[in-house]
Enzyme design. Structure first.
Site, short mmCIF file in Angstrom:
data_model
loop_
_atom_site.label_atom_id
_atom_site.label_comp_id
_atom_site.label_asym_id
_atom_site.label_seq_id
_atom_site.Cartn_x
_atom_site.Cartn_y
_atom_site.Cartn_z
N HIS A 133 -7.44 0.92 -6.39
CA HIS A 133 -7.60 -0.01 -5.26
C HIS A 133 -8.25 -1.31 -5.78
CE1 HIS A 133 -7.70 -1.40 -1.28
NE2 HIS A 133 -8.66 -0.65 -0.75
N ARG A 168 -13.14 -9.09 1.29
CA ARG A 168 -11.72 -8.77 1.04
C ARG A 168 -10.87 -10.02 1.31
NH1 ARG A 168 -9.95 -3.54 1.37
NH2 ARG A 168 -8.02 -4.46 0.58
N CYS A 216 -16.30 1.10 0.60
CA CYS A 216 -15.12 0.27 0.90
C CYS A 216 -14.74 0.32 2.37
CB CYS A 216 -13.95 0.71 0.04
SG CYS A 216 -13.37 2.40 0.37
N GLN A 248 -10.01 -4.14 -3.50
CA GLN A 248 -11.31 -3.74 -2.97
C GLN A 248 -12.42 -4.07 -3.96
OE1 GLN A 248 -12.17 -2.18 0.11
NE2 GLN A 248 -14.16 -2.85 -0.61
N ASP A 286 -17.43 6.90 -1.10
CA ASP A 286 -16.19 6.72 -0.34
C ASP A 286 -15.92 8.04 0.39
OD1 ASP A 286 -13.73 5.76 0.60
OD2 ASP A 286 -12.68 6.02 -1.31
N ARG A 334 0.88 -1.17 0.00
CA ARG A 334 0.00 0.00 0.00
C ARG A 334 0.91 1.21 0.00
NH1 ARG A 334 -5.24 1.22 3.64
NH2 ARG A 334 -6.02 -0.11 1.97
N1 CP Z 1 -11.15 -0.57 2.40
C1 CP Z 1 -9.88 -0.59 2.83
O1 CP Z 1 -8.93 -0.79 2.05
O2 CP Z 1 -9.73 -0.40 4.17
P1 CP Z 1 -8.38 -0.20 4.97
O3 CP Z 1 -7.84 1.16 4.63
O4 CP Z 1 -8.78 -0.33 6.40
O5 CP Z 1 -7.40 -1.28 4.55
N1 NVA Z 2 -10.07 6.60 -0.97
C1 NVA Z 2 -9.61 6.10 0.30
C2 NVA Z 2 -9.77 4.62 0.37
C3 NVA Z 2 -9.32 3.98 1.64
C4 NVA Z 2 -9.50 2.49 1.67
C5 NVA Z 2 -8.17 6.51 0.52
O1 NVA Z 2 -7.36 6.40 -0.41
O2 NVA Z 2 -7.86 6.99 1.61
#
Ligand code: CP
Ligand code: NVA
Length: 308
Positions: free
Chosen positions: A134, A294, A266, A137, A225, A107
């Protein structure tokens, strides 16, 4: 060697096979304790590195648990733990990690980091969220929709809010799984045109409709989101809230979508901002199934990457 970097760059037949595999693995675990191993142990003897440059609840725990259920081991690393955060190049980090572990999930803040890692790793790399996409997800989300309503092909997904990284992967999925997507949000937060162009290149509709009530008519899924993502500057928070408030998913918007539409998010959600609690905890919401899936979807992704 197979990386899972994005939905639009993965073969549609492989994506479809991963969803089926995820459903089969989920069914095989029905009524088991969460921590129990799977009957099959395809990751036995394998080590997976999970790298997080920013916070995570679902991605972190679901990957860790999924690898263990399949007999593998994990190490969870923060960006700051690695020399990566202190001047060593991503390419050199990729070469070194490839000598120790069997797969890397990352990530990262910058999509370029993901690609540089994948270009120089000699083990599979999985995208656990970047500033632009992502994919894990949305694999879970497609699986979730289909558990509730059958095939997602030819359906209409409406995104209300910021045209962000999660929207991008929904658009990629529209092209690959064959459904239509409508974006509704303020013009300054429109998605990148490339993502919409990808949907159209696959013969599906990708529309921008400014009026959220008009946008959600006939929707099979309404999705939103957070209004401020982890890669967004905190200084933009107030402006974004003002721009996005008309796009809140609330009971009135879900009523305009109709009773059969599902609500997706998500998570993490900011209750009473992008979605009201009445919707999130209401009968159309499938957000907890998304979170659970997930785990199952990523197990299928891991097995596809490793060919096991
Ligand atoms: N939806 C998602 O990726 O959540 P986290 O940021 O908690 O991993
Ligand atoms: N759009 C959000 C998703 C988190 C899972 C972010 O990037 O923070």
């Amino acid at each position: 060697m197979k990386h899972f970097l994005d939905i639009h760059t993965t073969d549609p037949a492989d994506l479809r096979a991963m969803i089926s595999h995820a459903r089969a693995m989920k069914a095989a675990r029905r009524d088991r304790p969460r921590g129990a191993p799977d009957d099959e142990q395809p990751l036995k003897g394998r080590m997976v590195a999970l790298i997080f440059e920013k916070p995570s609840t679902r991605t972190r725990v679901s990957f860790d648990v999924g690898v263990r259920q399949m007999g593998g081991e994990t190490m969870v690393l923060s960006g700051a733990d690695l020399q990566l955060g202190h001047g060593e190049t991503v390419a050199d980090t990729a070469r070194v990690l490839s000598r120790y572990v069997d797969l890397v999930m990352i990530r990262t803040f910058e999509e370029a980091t993901l690609h540089e890692l994948a270009d120089h790793a000699t083990v599979p790399v999985i995208n656990g969220l970047t500033n632009r996409t992502h994919p894990c997800q949305i694999m879970a989300d497609v699986m979730t929709y289909e558990e509730h309503r059958g095939s997602i092909a030819d359906r209409k997904v409406v995104w209300s809010g910021d045209g962000n990284n999660v929207f991008a992967s929904w658009a990629h999925a529209a092209g690959q799984f064959g459904f239509d997507i409508t974006f509704t949000g303020p013009e300054p937060l429109d998605p990148e045109p490339d993502h919409l162009a990808f949907v159209r290149s696959r013969g599906r509709r990708a529309e921008i409709v400014r009026d959220p009530v008009e946008a959600v008519r006939g929707a099979d899924i309404v999705v939103t989101d957070t209004w401020v993502s982890m890669h967004d500057p905190q200084s933009a928070r107030e402006r974004r809230h003002n721009q996005l408030r008309p796009y809140q998913v609330n009971e009135a918007l879900m009523a305009a979508a109709g009773p059969d539409a599902l609500f997706m998010h998500c998570l993490p959600a900011h209750r009473e901002d992008e979605v009201t609690s009445a919707v999130m905890d209401g009968p159309q919401s499938v957000v907890w199934d998304e979170a659970e899936n997930r785990l199952h979807a990523q197990k299928a992704v891991l097995r596809w990457c490793l060919g096991v």
